[in-house]
Design an enzyme around this catalytic site. Structure first.
Site, PDB file in Angstrom:
ATOM      1  N   ASP A 157    -129.342 -20.433  50.412  1.00 29.02           N
ATOM      2  CA  ASP A 157    -128.520 -19.286  50.017  1.00 29.02           C
ATOM      3  C   ASP A 157    -128.674 -18.144  51.030  1.00 29.02           C
ATOM      4  O   ASP A 157    -127.716 -17.456  51.367  1.00 29.02           O
ATOM      5  CB  ASP A 157    -128.958 -18.751  48.640  1.00 29.02           C
ATOM      6  CG  ASP A 157    -128.917 -19.795  47.536  1.00 29.02           C
ATOM      7  OD1 ASP A 157    -129.146 -20.981  47.835  1.00 29.02           O
ATOM      8  OD2 ASP A 157    -128.690 -19.430  46.370  1.00 29.02           O
ATOM      9  N   GLU A 298    -124.449 -30.943  44.241  1.00 29.26           N
ATOM     10  CA  GLU A 298    -125.684 -31.592  43.768  1.00 29.26           C
ATOM     11  C   GLU A 298    -125.458 -32.600  42.646  1.00 29.26           C
ATOM     12  O   GLU A 298    -126.394 -33.275  42.227  1.00 29.26           O
ATOM     13  CB  GLU A 298    -126.670 -30.515  43.302  1.00 29.26           C
ATOM     14  CG  GLU A 298    -127.165 -29.663  44.447  1.00 29.26           C
ATOM     15  CD  GLU A 298    -128.081 -28.538  43.983  1.00 29.26           C
ATOM     16  OE1 GLU A 298    -127.874 -28.017  42.872  1.00 29.26           O
ATOM     17  OE2 GLU A 298    -128.995 -28.187  44.745  1.00 29.26           O
ATOM     18  N   LYS A 411    -119.824 -30.159  41.726  1.00 31.50           N
ATOM     19  CA  LYS A 411    -120.419 -28.923  41.212  1.00 31.50           C
ATOM     20  C   LYS A 411    -119.922 -27.701  41.985  1.00 31.50           C
ATOM     21  O   LYS A 411    -119.655 -26.653  41.429  1.00 31.50           O
ATOM     22  CB  LYS A 411    -121.939 -29.029  41.341  1.00 31.50           C
ATOM     23  CG  LYS A 411    -122.685 -27.812  40.867  1.00 31.50           C
ATOM     24  CD  LYS A 411    -124.175 -28.016  40.998  1.00 31.50           C
ATOM     25  CE  LYS A 411    -124.943 -26.801  40.523  1.00 31.50           C
ATOM     26  NZ  LYS A 411    -126.367 -26.925  40.804  1.00 31.50           N
ATOM     27  N   GLN A 412    -119.843 -27.844  43.310  1.00 37.37           N
ATOM     28  CA  GLN A 412    -119.574 -26.668  44.143  1.00 37.37           C
ATOM     29  C   GLN A 412    -118.908 -27.082  45.443  1.00 37.37           C
ATOM     30  O   GLN A 412    -118.880 -28.273  45.772  1.00 37.37           O
ATOM     31  CB  GLN A 412    -120.882 -25.950  44.434  1.00 37.37           C
ATOM     32  CG  GLN A 412    -121.862 -26.746  45.283  1.00 37.37           C
ATOM     33  CD  GLN A 412    -123.290 -26.270  45.113  1.00 37.37           C
ATOM     34  OE1 GLN A 412    -123.993 -26.703  44.214  1.00 37.37           O
ATOM     35  NE2 GLN A 412    -123.732 -25.370  45.981  1.00 37.37           N
TER      36      GLN A 412
HETATM   37  O1  IFM Z   1    -128.933 -23.272  46.533  1.00 35.73           O
HETATM   38  C1  IFM Z   1    -128.282 -23.391  45.322  1.00 35.73           C
HETATM   39  C2  IFM Z   1    -127.684 -24.771  45.233  1.00 35.73           C
HETATM   40  O2  IFM Z   1    -126.730 -24.975  46.238  1.00 35.73           O
HETATM   41  C3  IFM Z   1    -127.043 -24.971  43.885  1.00 35.73           C
HETATM   42  N1  IFM Z   1    -128.014 -24.780  42.842  1.00 35.73           N
HETATM   43  C4  IFM Z   1    -128.623 -23.456  42.859  1.00 35.73           C
HETATM   44  C5  IFM Z   1    -129.268 -23.158  44.196  1.00 35.73           C
HETATM   45  C6  IFM Z   1    -129.829 -21.731  44.211  1.00 35.73           C
HETATM   46  O3  IFM Z   1    -128.811 -20.783  44.183  1.00 35.73           O
END
Ligand code: IFM
Length: 557
Positions: A157, A298, A411-412
């Protein structure tokens, strides 16, 4: 005053907190009773207050730990007595001056959208509050300083979502953050070695010394209450490339080559060496691959050839090779010592071979990049449908049996992250095609996701698509709509990566700031924004940039 001395449980480090409360309008300072409510210290006063005579409290506080000073208790006590001598008013003035200076560097002024302005300033405020100005031994945890979520550990992050803000507003802080990765290289080397690899495999959740705080069982199953085996620590190999990439970006932006000589080169070389040892050569396909990894998304664990991972590894190798040539030309003695010390002398040809034959996903016949091998074969459904399959709202979507694991629901942002970082390499309609494919399949279960969709939409010129994702990012802690649980584990708190993402969207996305030898901007403002104004550092100089719907004004400060 009160002085609390404590020792941390694991590392045995001393911490001290001192606090003094004074009542300037009272002639005699009142006594207090100290209550201990299950470890929570409460100072109780009994005072008589009337509407005519308001009570003023001045609270002085100081916190020190053994990493910063030899005797934290002494330092905290001295700080309190100095503060009392200086007085509240003078201290408050000082405080305001420091904040003014920070806002001078970092404020972004939006004309025409008060809601966005408030949310963006909120984001910037957090980034300024948590910046390690005083030390290069620490970095920023994923939940800032808001609590103990994720064990206070540092994730990608910081480099990928916050560093772009710091390197343009407070370059010294950006340097500190990267030096944290330099200092924690030993942990990364040890981690790689523990899996039988060479080079640097950085901690997924980095703590002191660079050691990994991620547990093997990062999620607890809501049904059985048993820990679930997750592979974030073992397989999210993109972390090393993220760090190497961030160092490269910092040097390009600030022109501060001293970081390379202060350990940055070693980090980049060791990350390249790690990828060389993790890769596999597939003789039948005549290419190198990265098998058994987790990409940014993830929910899909242990996949083959995650497009983002392969790309960031390839960029790391290119960075290392360019650096090798640069050092050979300009700092040959330094290079020789570095290679001797690290034992990486023989790696150059290995990296050259790997980079030339590493598999990088090409768009398919529909112009789409497949997130990983076999992703398009997974069940194609909707986020709502997958959500409807949950038996418990806190159920984990990923891992071996999660509801999303065998579907295309992610997820992202993953491919979209790759397109944000390396979008220049692709035609704009291609960016849009991938955005339109992946966005409906993204749960945005991570606060890191929305800003990337906003940024890429700006790239292909659709700021109206970008806007809601920008607002989602900028208001993540104001709306309280972030995810609070992963299985039964609480993951709430503030979201500094989203704060960085909001800043990136406003400045790099809507204002279209770019640095390629000179500072330029391309307006892509949302309809209701009349203008956006900010300051930025580039290669040792400071600029003020004002971007309105039709006009760009850039001045040297
Ligand atoms: O780094 C992130 C990850 O990409 C997704 N889960 C939470 C983490 C912390 O923000």
């Amino acid at each position: 005053y009160l002085l609390l001395k404590a020792i941390t449980e694991e590392a045995g480090k001393a911490i001290a907190v001192a606090q003094e409360i004074t009542f300037p309008t009272l002639e005699t300072q009142p006594e207090f009773i100290l209550l201990n409510d299950q470890g929570l210290l409460i100072r109780q006063y009994h005072l008589f207050v009337t509407p005519e005579e308001p009570l003023i409290l001045e609270v002085f506080g100081a916190t020190y730990n053994e990493n910063d000073v030899a005797e934290p208790a002494k330092a905290a006590a001295t700080a309190i007595s100095t503060a009392k001598t200086v007085g509240f008013e003078a201290l408050f003035q000082d405080h305001c001056r420091i904040w003014d200076e920070l806002w001078q560097q970092a404020d972004v002024v939006i004309e025409g959208d008060e809601e966005a302005q408030l949310a963006l300033r909120y984001s910037i405020y957090h980034l300024l509050s948590i910046a390690p100005r005083h030390s290069d031994q620490v970095s920023i945890p994923a939940r800032g300083l808001s609590g103990q979520t994720y064990k206070g550990a540092v994730f990608w992050d910081t480099e990928m979502f916050m560093l772009p803000f710091y390197m343009r507003t407070l370059p010294k802080v950006a340097r500190n953050l990267l030096l944290y990765r330099v200092h924690t290289l030993p942990g990364a080397l040890e981690k790689a070695q523990s899996y039988g690899f060479q080079g640097a495999f950085y901690a997924w959740e980095s703590q002191e010394g660079g050691f990994d705080a991620t547990s093997d069982y990062n999620v607890t199953d809501v049904f059985t209450k048993r820990p679930m085996r997750t592979y974030f620590k073992d397989k999210q190999i993109h972390i090393s490339g993220d760090i190497a990439y961030a160092i490269g970006e910092y040097v390009k932006c600030t022109g501060d080559y001293s970081l390379i000589l202060a350990g940055g080169a070693e980090v980049i070389f060791q990350c390249a060496a790690f990828y060389a040892s993790y890769s596999y050569y597939k003789p039948n396909k005549e290419r190198y691959e990265f098998v058994d990894v987790i990409g940014p998304d993830e929910y899909h664990e242990r996949v083959y050839n995650n497009a983002y991972t392969n790309k960031i590894a390839s960029e790391t190798l290119k960075l290392a090779l360019n650096l090798w040539s640069e050092l050979e030309d300009e700092y040959s003695e330094f290079l020789e010592i570095l290679l001797g010390k690290t034992g990486l002398e023989g790696q150059r040809s290995i990296w050259q071979e790997l980079v030339s034959k590493l598999y990088l996903q090409e768009p398919d016949q529909n112009g789409l990049i497949e997130q990983f091998d076999g992703y398009f074969q997974l069940e194609d459904t909707t986020v709502a449908d997958v959500r409807s399959r949950l038996l418990d709202s806190k159920e984990y979507w990923g891992g071996a049996y999660g509801v999303a694991a065998d579907t295309q629901i992610i997820k992202q942002a993953d491919v979209i992250l790759m397109l944000q970082l390396f979008g220049e390499e692709y035609p704009l309609e291609f960016l849009q095609k991938n955005w339109e494919y992946y966005e409906p399949r993204t749960e945005h279960g991570s606060s890191l996701s929305a800003c990337l969709y906003a940024l890429v939409a700006c790239r292909f010129g659709n700021q109206e698509w970008a806007y809601p994702f920008f607002m989602k990012t900028a208001t993540v802690d104001l709306s309280g709509k972030s995810k609070q649980y992963a299985g039964t584990i609480y993951i709430g708190g503030t979201h500094p990566a989203a704060n960085g993402g909001a800043w990136m969207t406003a400045v790099l996305g809507f204002a279209g700031l770019k640095e390629t030898g000179e500072v330029t901007a391309t307006p892509r403002l949302p309809e209701k924004w009349q203008s956006v104004t900010f300051k930025t550092h580039y290669q040792g100089k400071r600029y003020q940039v004002k971007v309105s719907q039709e006009k760009v004004e850039i001045s040297n400060l």
